[in-house]
Design a protein around this motif. Structure first.
Motif, mmCIF file in Angstrom:
data_model
loop_
_atom_site.group_PDB
_atom_site.id
_atom_site.type_symbol
_atom_site.label_atom_id
_atom_site.label_comp_id
_atom_site.label_asym_id
_atom_site.label_seq_id
_atom_site.Cartn_x
_atom_site.Cartn_y
_atom_site.Cartn_z
ATOM 1 N N GLN A 25 22.717 -24.217 45.738
ATOM 2 C CA GLN A 25 21.996 -23.326 44.829
ATOM 3 C C GLN A 25 20.481 -23.460 44.977
ATOM 4 O OE1 GLN A 25 24.344 -24.969 41.546
ATOM 5 N NE2 GLN A 25 24.790 -22.874 40.871
ATOM 6 N N ARG A 26 20.010 -24.685 45.144
ATOM 7 C CA ARG A 26 18.573 -24.902 45.285
ATOM 8 C C ARG A 26 18.045 -24.309 46.592
ATOM 9 N NH1 ARG A 26 16.821 -25.229 40.326
ATOM 10 N NH2 ARG A 26 16.962 -27.272 39.334
ATOM 11 N N VAL A 27 18.809 -24.472 47.665
ATOM 12 C CA VAL A 27 18.390 -23.896 48.950
ATOM 13 C C VAL A 27 18.291 -22.378 48.830
ATOM 14 C CG1 VAL A 27 19.160 -23.439 51.321
ATOM 15 C CG2 VAL A 27 19.179 -25.768 50.434
ATOM 16 N N ILE A 28 19.260 -21.765 48.180
ATOM 17 C CA ILE A 28 19.222 -20.316 48.000
ATOM 18 C C ILE A 28 17.990 -19.901 47.204
ATOM 19 C CG2 ILE A 28 20.372 -18.360 46.874
ATOM 20 C CD1 ILE A 28 23.042 -19.698 47.613
ATOM 21 N N GLN A 29 17.676 -20.640 46.149
ATOM 22 C CA GLN A 29 16.491 -20.317 45.352
ATOM 23 C C GLN A 29 15.214 -20.417 46.188
ATOM 24 O OE1 GLN A 29 17.442 -23.090 42.052
ATOM 25 N NE2 GLN A 29 17.207 -21.325 40.699
ATOM 26 N N ILE A 30 15.128 -21.461 47.009
ATOM 27 C CA ILE A 30 13.943 -21.628 47.857
ATOM 28 C C ILE A 30 13.840 -20.489 48.859
ATOM 29 C CG2 ILE A 30 12.919 -23.048 49.688
ATOM 30 C CD1 ILE A 30 14.000 -25.487 48.199
ATOM 31 N N LEU A 31 14.966 -20.137 49.481
ATOM 32 C CA LEU A 31 14.945 -19.062 50.472
ATOM 33 C C LEU A 31 14.609 -17.718 49.837
ATOM 34 C CD1 LEU A 31 17.982 -19.958 52.761
ATOM 35 C CD2 LEU A 31 15.560 -20.238 53.254
ATOM 36 N N LYS A 32 15.089 -17.498 48.629
ATOM 37 C CA LYS A 32 14.750 -16.257 47.933
ATOM 38 C C LYS A 32 13.250 -16.187 47.665
ATOM 39 C CE LYS A 32 17.455 -14.920 44.495
ATOM 40 N NZ LYS A 32 18.350 -14.976 43.307
ATOM 41 N N ARG A 33 12.690 -17.292 47.224
ATOM 42 C CA ARG A 33 11.248 -17.327 46.973
ATOM 43 C C ARG A 33 10.470 -17.125 48.272
ATOM 44 N NH1 ARG A 33 7.864 -16.645 42.635
ATOM 45 N NH2 ARG A 33 5.996 -17.930 42.827
ATOM 46 N N HIS A 34 10.922 -17.796 49.318
ATOM 47 C CA HIS A 34 10.279 -17.658 50.636
ATOM 48 C C HIS A 34 10.316 -16.212 51.092
ATOM 49 C CE1 HIS A 34 9.391 -18.301 54.881
ATOM 50 N NE2 HIS A 34 9.051 -19.550 54.605
ATOM 51 N N ARG A 35 11.480 -15.580 50.941
ATOM 52 C CA ARG A 35 11.632 -14.175 51.311
ATOM 53 C C ARG A 35 10.671 -13.288 50.532
ATOM 54 N NH1 ARG A 35 16.446 -11.394 48.337
ATOM 55 N NH2 ARG A 35 14.986 -12.056 46.703
ATOM 56 N N ASP A 36 10.626 -13.488 49.200
ATOM 57 C CA ASP A 36 9.793 -12.631 48.355
ATOM 58 C C ASP A 36 8.322 -12.706 48.758
ATOM 59 O OD1 ASP A 36 12.066 -11.942 47.010
ATOM 60 O OD2 ASP A 36 11.582 -13.029 45.164
ATOM 61 N N ILE A 37 7.838 -13.922 48.982
ATOM 62 C CA ILE A 37 6.426 -14.088 49.340
ATOM 63 C C ILE A 37 6.160 -13.547 50.742
ATOM 64 C CG2 ILE A 37 4.626 -15.805 49.816
ATOM 65 C CD1 ILE A 37 5.829 -17.498 47.566
ATOM 66 N N TYR A 38 7.091 -13.808 51.657
ATOM 67 C CA TYR A 38 6.921 -13.354 53.044
ATOM 68 C C TYR A 38 6.804 -11.834 53.130
ATOM 69 C CZ TYR A 38 8.197 -12.411 57.918
ATOM 70 O OH TYR A 38 8.230 -11.943 59.211
ATOM 71 N N TYR A 39 7.729 -11.126 52.476
ATOM 72 C CA TYR A 39 7.712 -9.667 52.568
ATOM 73 C C TYR A 39 6.604 -9.063 51.720
ATOM 74 C CZ TYR A 39 11.910 -9.413 55.396
ATOM 75 O OH TYR A 39 12.796 -9.523 56.432
ATOM 76 N N ASP A 40 6.238 -9.728 50.633
ATOM 77 C CA ASP A 40 5.143 -9.214 49.812
ATOM 78 C C ASP A 40 3.814 -9.327 50.550
ATOM 79 O OD1 ASP A 40 4.393 -8.260 46.999
ATOM 80 O OD2 ASP A 40 3.024 -9.951 47.281
ATOM 81 N N ARG A 41 3.563 -10.456 51.150
ATOM 82 C CA ARG A 41 2.304 -10.641 51.876
ATOM 83 C C ARG A 41 2.232 -9.753 53.109
ATOM 84 N NH1 ARG A 41 1.500 -17.265 51.546
ATOM 85 N NH2 ARG A 41 0.945 -17.315 49.318
ATOM 86 N N GLY A 42 3.395 -9.430 53.655
ATOM 87 C CA GLY A 42 3.427 -8.536 54.806
ATOM 88 C C GLY A 42 3.443 -7.068 54.432
ATOM 89 N N LYS A 43 3.285 -6.770 53.137
ATOM 90 C CA LYS A 43 3.299 -5.389 52.645
ATOM 91 C C LYS A 43 4.566 -4.664 53.102
ATOM 92 C CE LYS A 43 -0.915 -6.102 51.149
ATOM 93 N NZ LYS A 43 -1.177 -6.382 49.714
ATOM 94 N N ALA A 44 5.681 -5.388 53.053
ATOM 95 C CA ALA A 44 6.933 -4.831 53.564
ATOM 96 C C ALA A 44 8.062 -4.987 52.554
ATOM 97 C CB ALA A 44 7.301 -5.513 54.883
ATOM 98 N N ASN A 45 7.738 -4.828 51.274
ATOM 99 C CA ASN A 45 8.766 -5.022 50.249
ATOM 100 C C ASN A 45 9.933 -4.044 50.382
ATOM 101 O OD1 ASN A 45 7.963 -7.272 48.568
ATOM 102 N ND2 ASN A 45 6.203 -6.043 47.949
ATOM 103 N N ASN A 46 9.671 -2.876 50.949
ATOM 104 C CA ASN A 46 10.751 -1.897 51.121
ATOM 105 C C ASN A 46 11.779 -2.345 52.147
ATOM 106 O OD1 ASN A 46 9.636 -0.165 49.238
ATOM 107 N ND2 ASN A 46 8.538 1.064 50.756
ATOM 108 N N PHE A 47 11.415 -3.333 52.966
ATOM 109 C CA PHE A 47 12.333 -3.827 54.002
ATOM 110 C C PHE A 47 12.939 -5.177 53.621
ATOM 111 C CE2 PHE A 47 9.207 -1.096 56.071
ATOM 112 C CZ PHE A 47 10.028 -0.215 56.753
ATOM 113 N N LYS A 48 12.640 -5.657 52.437
ATOM 114 C CA LYS A 48 13.135 -6.963 52.007
ATOM 115 C C LYS A 48 14.650 -6.915 51.833
ATOM 116 C CE LYS A 48 12.362 -8.211 47.760
ATOM 117 N NZ LYS A 48 11.639 -8.660 46.544
ATOM 118 N N PRO A 49 15.385 -7.820 52.453
ATOM 119 C CA PRO A 49 16.857 -7.783 52.338
ATOM 120 C C PRO A 49 17.317 -8.227 50.959
ATOM 121 C CG PRO A 49 16.163 -9.706 53.577
ATOM 122 C CD PRO A 49 14.925 -8.891 53.356
ATOM 123 N N ALA A 50 18.466 -7.719 50.569
ATOM 124 C CA ALA A 50 19.063 -8.126 49.302
ATOM 125 C C ALA A 50 19.492 -9.579 49.371
ATOM 126 C CB ALA A 50 20.258 -7.236 48.977
#
Length: 271
Positions: free
Chosen positions: A224-249
């Motif tokens: 569960q903790r790994v998933i939470q970290i990866l979700k946070r990593h994903r959110d920041i990665y796609y947000d900083r890349g201005k690519a939120n529309n391509f962020k996977p579910a």
């Protein structure tokens, strides 16, 4: 500061607090009562991260946002008994007429969202109510033919999707996904439950009268903790890349497994 203390501080900021969790639980049960009082034969239950203990605060446009919490409203019957618009409207019409919900209510393609601002320390949450009904027996038989266990296949539902004012059905199975995930997580949960509940009890004795009173959802396994970290990593990665529309579910459903974790696919691909 020790590594364990750093990780605890990170997770405390990411995870949903007990106040927020209890508040959300109370509110979705109140919504279920309103629908029941208006003679809608339906059940409401958590899905997604709220059901498997991997909730995090969303991150968008450089800021932490209010929590998004997902719930299924499953109307008794099958999709052969209804049109998708009928299912969607049957939930929305009741909520629109209730003064507690109408000012906070918004419609989206697959759900009705009730927005609650500033629940605790300036943080709020959105409750997404996804109207649905059971899948047909033919579709359930198809899932069984693909190797899905009968008890999981029978939990399949059809949710409504609205696009350009046209309605359609989408097949999914959040209850079976949560069951599958918890089966995978079961042994680790048993391993960590006593130690974590003991630590939480010792730290928050003013909240709990005993270790047994610490709720199970406060226990987090490495999965569960790994998933939470990866979700946070994903959110920041796609947000900083201005690519939120391509962020996977975070999770997706497929007919072969009744559920899978998508992070590991995009993590291998992008990093």
């Amino acid at each position: 500061m020790k590594k364990e203390e750093i990780l605890k501080e990170i997770f405390d900021k990411l995870d949903i607090s007990q106040t927020m969790h209890d508040n959300a639980t109370e509110k979705y049960k109140n919504i279920a009562k309103v629908l029941e009082d208006n003679v809608l034969d339906a059940s409401i239950y958590p899905q997604g991260s709220f059901s498997i203990g991997t909730v995090i605060r969303p991150y968008k446009e450089g800021k932490d946002r209010d929590y998004d919490l997902d719930f299924v409203c499953q109307i008794r019957g099958t999709k052969d008994d209804f049109e998708p618009k009928e299912i969607k409207d049957s939930v929305g019409d009741i909520l629109k007429k209730d003064g507690r919900y109408s000012p906070k209510l918004k419609e989206y393609d697959r759900c009705w969202t009730i927005e609650y601002a500033d629940i605790s320390d300036g943080v709020g949450f959105n409750i997404d109510i996804v109207p649905s009904t059971s899948e047909t027996q033919n579709y359930i038989n198809f899932l069984i033919s693909r190797g899905i266990e009968i008890n999981k296949a029978e939990k399949a539902i059809a949710i409504t999707h609205k696009e350009n004012n046209e309605f359609s059905w989408i097949s999914t199975n959040p209850a079976a996904y949560a069951e599958w995930f918890n089966e995978k997580n079961k042994n680790a949960f048993k391993h960590y439950i006593y130690k974590q509940k003991s630590n939480i009890f010792n730290e928050y004795r003013m909240l709990y009268g005993s270790i047994e009173e610490v709720p199970d959802y406060k226990v987090k396994t490495p999965l569960q903790r790994v998933i939470q970290i990866l979700k946070r990593h994903r959110d920041i990665y796609y947000d900083r890349g201005k690519a939120n529309n391509f962020k996977p579910a975070s999770i997706y459903y497929n007919n072969t497994t009744c559920g899978n974790i998508e992070f590991f696919r995009w993590y291998r691909r992008d990093f």
